[in-house]
Design a protein around this motif. Structure first.
Motif, short mmCIF file in Angstrom:
data_model
loop_
_atom_site.label_atom_id
_atom_site.label_comp_id
_atom_site.label_asym_id
_atom_site.label_seq_id
_atom_site.Cartn_x
_atom_site.Cartn_y
_atom_site.Cartn_z
N ASP A 26 -3.50 -1.90 -12.39
CA ASP A 26 -3.55 -1.31 -11.05
C ASP A 26 -2.18 -0.75 -10.63
O ASP A 26 -2.09 -0.04 -9.63
CB ASP A 26 -3.98 -2.34 -10.01
CG ASP A 26 -5.46 -2.64 -10.06
OD1 ASP A 26 -6.18 -1.93 -10.78
OD2 ASP A 26 -5.90 -3.60 -9.39
N LYS A 136 -3.35 1.72 -7.93
CA LYS A 136 -4.69 1.61 -7.36
C LYS A 136 -4.66 0.63 -6.20
O LYS A 136 -4.29 -0.54 -6.36
CB LYS A 136 -5.71 1.15 -8.40
CG LYS A 136 -7.16 1.18 -7.87
CD LYS A 136 -8.19 1.23 -8.98
CE LYS A 136 -9.59 1.49 -8.42
NZ LYS A 136 -10.60 1.65 -9.48
N ARG A 138 -6.79 -1.43 -3.62
CA ARG A 138 -8.17 -1.94 -3.59
C ARG A 138 -8.50 -2.61 -2.25
O ARG A 138 -7.62 -2.94 -1.46
CB ARG A 138 -8.38 -2.96 -4.72
CG ARG A 138 -8.27 -2.39 -6.13
CD ARG A 138 -8.51 -3.47 -7.15
NE ARG A 138 -8.37 -3.01 -8.52
CZ ARG A 138 -9.37 -2.50 -9.25
NH1 ARG A 138 -10.59 -2.40 -8.72
NH2 ARG A 138 -9.16 -2.11 -10.49
N TYR A 305 -3.67 11.88 -4.58
CA TYR A 305 -4.51 10.69 -4.51
C TYR A 305 -5.98 11.11 -4.57
O TYR A 305 -6.34 12.28 -4.34
CB TYR A 305 -4.25 9.91 -3.22
CG TYR A 305 -4.73 10.61 -1.96
CD1 TYR A 305 -6.01 10.36 -1.44
CD2 TYR A 305 -3.92 11.52 -1.29
CE1 TYR A 305 -6.46 11.00 -0.31
CE2 TYR A 305 -4.36 12.18 -0.15
CZ TYR A 305 -5.63 11.92 0.33
OH TYR A 305 -6.08 12.56 1.46
N TYR A 306 -6.82 10.15 -4.88
CA TYR A 306 -8.27 10.36 -4.76
C TYR A 306 -8.92 9.05 -4.36
O TYR A 306 -8.39 7.96 -4.62
CB TYR A 306 -8.88 10.91 -6.05
CG TYR A 306 -8.83 9.99 -7.25
CD1 TYR A 306 -9.85 9.06 -7.49
CD2 TYR A 306 -7.77 10.07 -8.15
CE1 TYR A 306 -9.81 8.23 -8.60
CE2 TYR A 306 -7.73 9.24 -9.27
CZ TYR A 306 -8.75 8.32 -9.49
OH TYR A 306 -8.70 7.50 -10.59
N ILE A 307 -10.05 9.16 -3.69
CA ILE A 307 -10.76 7.98 -3.17
C ILE A 307 -11.84 7.56 -4.17
O ILE A 307 -12.57 8.39 -4.71
CB ILE A 307 -11.41 8.30 -1.81
CG1 ILE A 307 -10.31 8.65 -0.79
CG2 ILE A 307 -12.25 7.13 -1.32
CD1 ILE A 307 -10.86 9.17 0.54
N ASP A 308 -11.92 6.27 -4.41
CA ASP A 308 -12.91 5.70 -5.31
C ASP A 308 -13.58 4.52 -4.60
O ASP A 308 -13.08 3.40 -4.61
CB ASP A 308 -12.23 5.23 -6.61
CG ASP A 308 -13.21 4.61 -7.61
OD1 ASP A 308 -14.42 4.80 -7.43
OD2 ASP A 308 -12.74 3.94 -8.54
N LEU A 309 -14.71 4.81 -3.91
CA LEU A 309 -15.42 3.81 -3.10
C LEU A 309 -14.46 3.27 -2.02
O LEU A 309 -14.00 4.03 -1.19
CB LEU A 309 -15.99 2.70 -3.98
CG LEU A 309 -17.02 3.16 -5.04
CD1 LEU A 309 -17.48 2.01 -5.91
CD2 LEU A 309 -18.20 3.83 -4.36
N SER A 311 -11.51 2.09 -2.61
CA SER A 311 -10.17 2.08 -3.21
C SER A 311 -9.58 3.48 -3.17
O SER A 311 -10.29 4.48 -3.03
CB SER A 311 -10.24 1.59 -4.66
OG SER A 311 -10.76 0.28 -4.74
N CYS A 313 -6.65 5.72 -5.47
CA CYS A 313 -5.70 5.83 -6.57
C CYS A 313 -4.65 6.86 -6.16
O CYS A 313 -4.99 8.01 -5.87
CB CYS A 313 -6.40 6.26 -7.85
SG CYS A 313 -7.59 5.04 -8.46
#
Length: 335
Positions: A26, A136, A138, A305-309, A311, A313
């Motif tokens: 992470d 990352k 979280r 950056y990008y959104i993952d649910l 979270s 990154c």
């Protein structure tokens, strides 16, 4: 005394809670040196990826497997243990003596040699130009607020605070510094403890300037850098552009025993902070530490950056000496 958590935020207290470093992958750090290798010389250089190990341990083990003195190992900076990090190490081998690191690689499956070369000089502290971070975040409780703070930081930078790792677990480095007059320690430990004190004062003064909203205002007695001061390090200039309204960049003092008595605005502010921590400042006065300067605000470069649910990154570059953890604290409160 809590060295970091109470410091002022540049864009207000974050509304979101979140977590980093839930696992080493992470938090990734990639080192970029200031120069290219010569390809010749008595220093073998190795690009090493390590997971869950600290830099000094790797350096000592390289020395052991290369059958050389640890003093012959060079590296440009310490990297986080609880992370995946890539950095360069040099091994001085007089007359190009033959040696092998095959057993080293078989012994440590969490340490990989990615590349190798030769150079005519030892890699030294300060040789890092910048570090690339890939983190990352979280369990974010308020995505909108974190995204808003990321955009604030991308545009205006963040306070160049020293991170918590500078002060040790439970402020151990500060507490040990207070005992320097009572016991002898190694030169290396003494340097760590004294640096923690100077870092503490820098953080306190910067935090107070943010609290008074004078972190972008030149005070009487301030030491400012101008664009021409970065002629030998144009890359560094990228990190300060956009953080000031004028063509100068404010710095704060890393206090030393040669600190002049000041009756100007910045001197009065420093004296106010020193008066609350007289025992700590007396440690500085009793040891040889030259006064120096550090930028108040730093700006990350190449931030994306990008959104993952739930979270995010995030990736960015920071110059040597700047702390990714200081950027992170602007975005969220850690769970």
């Amino acid at each position: 005394m809590n060295s970091v958590t109470y410091l002022q935020h540049l864009y207000g207290l974050p509304k979101s809670f979140a977590k980093i470093k839930m696992k080493p992958s992470d938090f990734k750090v990639y080192e970029n040196l200031k120069y290219s290798f010569s390809g010749v010389g008595e220093h073998y250089v190795y690009k090493v990826r390590k997971i869950g190990e600290n830099t000094k341990f790797v350096a000592n083990e390289l020395a052991r497997f290369a059958n050389t003195n640890p003093k012959n190992i060079g590296f440009a900076g310490l990297k986080d243990r609880h992370a995946v990090t890539e950095q360069w190490f040099s091994i001085y081998v007089p007359k190009n003596r033959e040696f092998s690191l095959d057993k080293f690689q078989k012994t440590y499956t969490n340490i990989q040699i990615l590349d190798k070369n030769k150079h005519n000089k030892k890699i030294k502290k300060g040789d890092v130009s910048y570090n690339t971070f890939n983190i990352k975040i979280r369990n974010i409780s308020n995505l909108d607020d974190v995204v808003k703070k990321i955009n604030f930081v991308r545009a205006g930078g963040f306070p160049n605070y020293f991170g918590p790792q500078r002060f040790g677990i439970d402020n151990a480095n500060i507490q040990n510094a207070l005992k320097l007059n009572e016991r002898r320690v190694s030169k290396n430990l003494k340097s760590i403890y004294l640096s923690a004190i100077r870092s503490y004062f820098f953080n306190e003064i910067l935090s107070e300037r943010i609290h008074r909203n004078i972190h972008r205002t030149e005070l009487d007695g301030d030491f400012c850098l101008k664009a021409k001061d970065f002629e030998d390090n144009q890359f560094m200039l990228d990190y300060v552009q956009g953080t000031q309204d004028k063509s100068f960049f404010l710095t704060g003092s890393l206090l030393g025993d040669n600190r002049p008595e000041k009756i100007n605005d910045i001197g009065l502010l420093e004296n106010e902070i020193i008066s609350k921590n007289r025992d700590l400042f007396n440690i500085i006065k009793c040891n040889r530490m030259q006064l120096s300067q550090r930028l108040l605000i730093i700006k990350p470069m190449n931030l994306s950056y990008y959104i993952d649910l739930d979270s995010i990154c995030i990736k960015f570059d920071l110059p040597s000496g700047a702390y990714a953890t200081s950027l992170m604290r602007e975005l969220f409160k850690e769970i």
